[in-house]
Motif scaffolding. Structure first.
Motif, mmCIF file in Angstrom:
data_model
loop_
_atom_site.group_PDB
_atom_site.id
_atom_site.type_symbol
_atom_site.label_atom_id
_atom_site.label_comp_id
_atom_site.label_asym_id
_atom_site.label_seq_id
_atom_site.Cartn_x
_atom_site.Cartn_y
_atom_site.Cartn_z
ATOM 1 N N ASP A 192 -49.491 3.444 12.885
ATOM 2 C CA ASP A 192 -48.670 4.457 13.157
ATOM 3 C C ASP A 192 -49.315 5.974 12.780
ATOM 4 O O ASP A 192 -49.048 6.790 13.527
ATOM 5 C CB ASP A 192 -47.511 4.281 12.058
ATOM 6 N N LEU A 193 -50.237 5.889 11.735
ATOM 7 C CA LEU A 193 -50.990 7.120 11.615
ATOM 8 C C LEU A 193 -51.646 7.579 12.862
ATOM 9 O O LEU A 193 -52.104 8.602 13.170
ATOM 10 C CB LEU A 193 -51.834 7.071 10.236
ATOM 11 N N GLU A 194 -52.546 6.313 13.394
ATOM 12 C CA GLU A 194 -53.432 6.427 14.427
ATOM 13 C C GLU A 194 -52.437 6.841 15.722
ATOM 14 O O GLU A 194 -53.319 7.570 16.421
ATOM 15 C CB GLU A 194 -53.962 5.007 14.629
ATOM 16 N N ASN A 195 -51.336 6.523 15.933
ATOM 17 C CA ASN A 195 -50.755 6.683 17.183
ATOM 18 C C ASN A 195 -49.632 7.882 16.826
ATOM 19 O O ASN A 195 -48.861 7.798 17.755
ATOM 20 C CB ASN A 195 -49.879 5.447 17.654
ATOM 21 N N ILE A 196 -49.812 8.768 16.035
ATOM 22 C CA ILE A 196 -48.708 9.639 15.708
ATOM 23 C C ILE A 196 -48.544 10.705 16.736
ATOM 24 O O ILE A 196 -47.566 11.003 17.150
ATOM 25 C CB ILE A 196 -49.286 10.593 14.374
ATOM 26 N N LYS A 197 -49.486 11.111 17.500
ATOM 27 C CA LYS A 197 -49.186 11.871 18.742
ATOM 28 C C LYS A 197 -48.446 11.343 19.738
ATOM 29 O O LYS A 197 -47.439 12.154 20.238
ATOM 30 C CB LYS A 197 -50.619 12.372 19.281
ATOM 31 N N GLY A 198 -48.603 10.234 20.158
ATOM 32 C CA GLY A 198 -47.810 9.444 21.154
ATOM 33 C C GLY A 198 -46.364 9.324 20.598
ATOM 34 O O GLY A 198 -45.459 9.268 21.382
ATOM 35 N N ASP A 199 -46.363 8.824 19.305
ATOM 36 C CA ASP A 199 -45.146 8.696 18.731
ATOM 37 C C ASP A 199 -44.261 9.880 18.666
ATOM 38 O O ASP A 199 -43.010 9.774 18.933
ATOM 39 C CB ASP A 199 -45.166 8.074 17.511
ATOM 40 N N ILE A 200 -44.655 10.765 18.334
ATOM 41 C CA ILE A 200 -43.951 12.191 18.496
ATOM 42 C C ILE A 200 -43.607 12.675 19.629
ATOM 43 O O ILE A 200 -42.301 13.110 19.959
ATOM 44 C CB ILE A 200 -44.816 13.414 17.797
ATOM 45 N N ALA A 201 -44.535 12.582 20.984
ATOM 46 C CA ALA A 201 -44.347 12.968 22.256
ATOM 47 C C ALA A 201 -43.233 12.157 22.877
ATOM 48 O O ALA A 201 -42.229 12.456 23.815
ATOM 49 C CB ALA A 201 -45.559 12.537 23.148
ATOM 50 N N GLN A 202 -42.886 10.718 22.447
ATOM 51 C CA GLN A 202 -41.910 9.937 22.977
ATOM 52 C C GLN A 202 -40.692 9.507 22.179
ATOM 53 O O GLN A 202 -39.745 8.890 22.280
ATOM 54 C CB GLN A 202 -42.765 8.631 23.478
ATOM 55 N N GLY A 203 -40.578 10.370 21.070
ATOM 56 C CA GLY A 203 -39.618 10.398 20.183
ATOM 57 C C GLY A 203 -39.305 9.183 19.077
ATOM 58 O O GLY A 203 -38.260 8.818 18.723
ATOM 59 N N TYR A 204 -40.598 8.699 18.921
ATOM 60 C CA TYR A 204 -40.491 7.557 17.889
ATOM 61 C C TYR A 204 -40.696 7.956 16.609
ATOM 62 O O TYR A 204 -41.600 8.592 16.188
ATOM 63 C CB TYR A 204 -41.720 6.668 18.041
ATOM 64 N N GLN A 269 -60.718 8.400 12.943
ATOM 65 C CA GLN A 269 -60.842 7.958 11.342
ATOM 66 C C GLN A 269 -59.791 6.809 11.287
ATOM 67 O O GLN A 269 -59.957 5.829 10.356
ATOM 68 C CB GLN A 269 -60.717 9.154 10.527
ATOM 69 N N TYR A 270 -58.836 7.173 11.695
ATOM 70 C CA TYR A 270 -57.431 6.209 11.501
ATOM 71 C C TYR A 270 -57.767 4.827 12.144
ATOM 72 O O TYR A 270 -57.559 3.624 11.765
ATOM 73 C CB TYR A 270 -56.024 6.687 11.674
ATOM 74 N N LEU A 271 -58.310 4.784 13.372
ATOM 75 C CA LEU A 271 -58.773 3.821 13.825
ATOM 76 C C LEU A 271 -59.756 3.022 12.964
ATOM 77 O O LEU A 271 -59.454 1.717 13.277
ATOM 78 C CB LEU A 271 -59.386 4.107 15.466
ATOM 79 N N ILE A 272 -60.665 3.613 12.551
ATOM 80 C CA ILE A 272 -61.761 2.795 11.558
ATOM 81 C C ILE A 272 -60.929 2.069 10.686
ATOM 82 O O ILE A 272 -61.280 0.869 10.386
ATOM 83 C CB ILE A 272 -62.765 3.861 11.076
ATOM 84 N N LEU A 273 -59.979 2.726 10.153
ATOM 85 C CA LEU A 273 -59.310 2.160 8.940
ATOM 86 C C LEU A 273 -58.411 0.843 9.484
ATOM 87 O O LEU A 273 -58.252 -0.153 8.787
ATOM 88 C CB LEU A 273 -58.383 3.133 8.358
ATOM 89 N N HIS A 274 -57.923 1.145 10.642
ATOM 90 C CA HIS A 274 -57.170 0.105 11.617
ATOM 91 C C HIS A 274 -58.116 -1.255 11.535
ATOM 92 O O HIS A 274 -57.768 -2.300 11.087
ATOM 93 C CB HIS A 274 -56.729 0.505 12.520
#
Length: 300
Positions: A192-204, A269-274
């Protein structure tokens, strides 16, 4: 040289393989069989477990249901994935939405048919599982906490099918399950941290979107600390053979994860953590072999 038609078919195949995440399904199949052989049915002859048709049907039904789940998830997340995973999204779009939905219904139908070979209870189990995956993708995924919790539960659900089949209620199995559940919960929150931009854009409305990155990092830190409870129990209260190597490695990797977590700000950086968490989960699957390295010789 491949003809244009053959190249087109090959691209379609790789596109569909990408949509259903065939590599993940293969890992789940391996994990189910290793769990059956080394943990759930450790007292049965090896051949009896490996050549059990009922177990095979449950594993195949799980694989079909999970593949269907990835398809319906891709269907609902197609716009978000254009932002979060542009390269993968372009590959996935080589197969039309209608074709994906046709595969989705076919896979779910096959899952129920295979479950019916085992028992009516198995049919009910997989029917509920199929519905739960759809409901998660359609509604629950956009809800903070509920979405993360549901995703983690759905990820470990295929193992419950094997668990209920063998009816093995040893405490060590639940401790292993708790460790896996916490790791998957951490992976979902990191994603979710990694995908935060897409989530905000699509209302997740995910946890990072609703409560911020700092709160998400605090939650990940708490979850990482909680993994030490099942880890301690498995290391010092149960017999796990040479699998203790994996748990000591996981402690080290989780320490690295926490050090990097509080310095991370970008998607990379979040992708590395994932990927660190994915590696721990994957290593955990294959480290089941270390529980008893002589099992194959002793149980033939």
């Amino acid at each position: 040289m491949l003809s244009r038609r053959q190249k087109h078919i090959l691209l379609k195949f790789f596109s569909m393989f990408s949509v259903v995440r065939g590599y993940n399904i293969l890992i789940v199949v391996i994990a189910q069989y290793l769990t059956a052989v080394y943990i759930l049915a450790h007292d049965k002859p090896l051949k009896e477990v490996l050549f059990d048709v009922n177990l095979l049907m449950l594993v195949l039904a799980s694989a079909a249901t999970i593949a269907g789940g990835y398809i319906i998830n891709s269907f609902y997340d197609s716009e978000k994935d254009l932002i979060n995973r542009p390269i993968k999204s372009r590959l996935d779009r080589l197969v039309s939405q209608n074709t994906k939905l046709s595969f989705y219904f076919t896979l779910n139908f096959l899952a129920v048919i295979m479950a019916s070979y085992v028992s009516f209870k198995a049919v009910i189990f997989f029917s509920i599982y199929i519905f739960a995956i759809w409901f998660y993708s359609h509604k629950l995924k956009k809800m903070p906490f509920v979405g993360n919790l549901t995703s983690a539960i759905l990820t470990i659900t295929p193992f419950f099918a094997i668990f209920m089949y063998y009816k093995n209620f040893e405490t060590v199995i639940f401790v292993h399950a708790i460790f896996l559940f916490i790791m998957i919960s951490m992976r979902e929150l990191t994603k979710d941290l990694e995908n935060i931009k897409g989530d905000i854009a699509q209302g997740y409305v995910t946890i990072p979107v609703a409560y911020g990155e700092k709160t998400s990092k605090i939650m990940l830190t708490i979850l990482a600390v909680l993994t030490f409870v099942p880890t301690y129990l498995l290391l010092f209260r149960f017999e796990i053979g040479y699998m203790y190597f994996f748990f000591y490695l996981s402690i080290f990797l989780l320490a690295v994860f926490l050090l990097l977590l509080w310095k991370s700000k970008t998607k990379i950086q979040y992708l590395i953590l994932h990927n660190i968490l994915k590696f721990i989960i994957l290593a955990g699957v294959f480290s089941i072999l270390l529980i008893d390295v002589s099992v194959i010789l002793n149980r033939i």
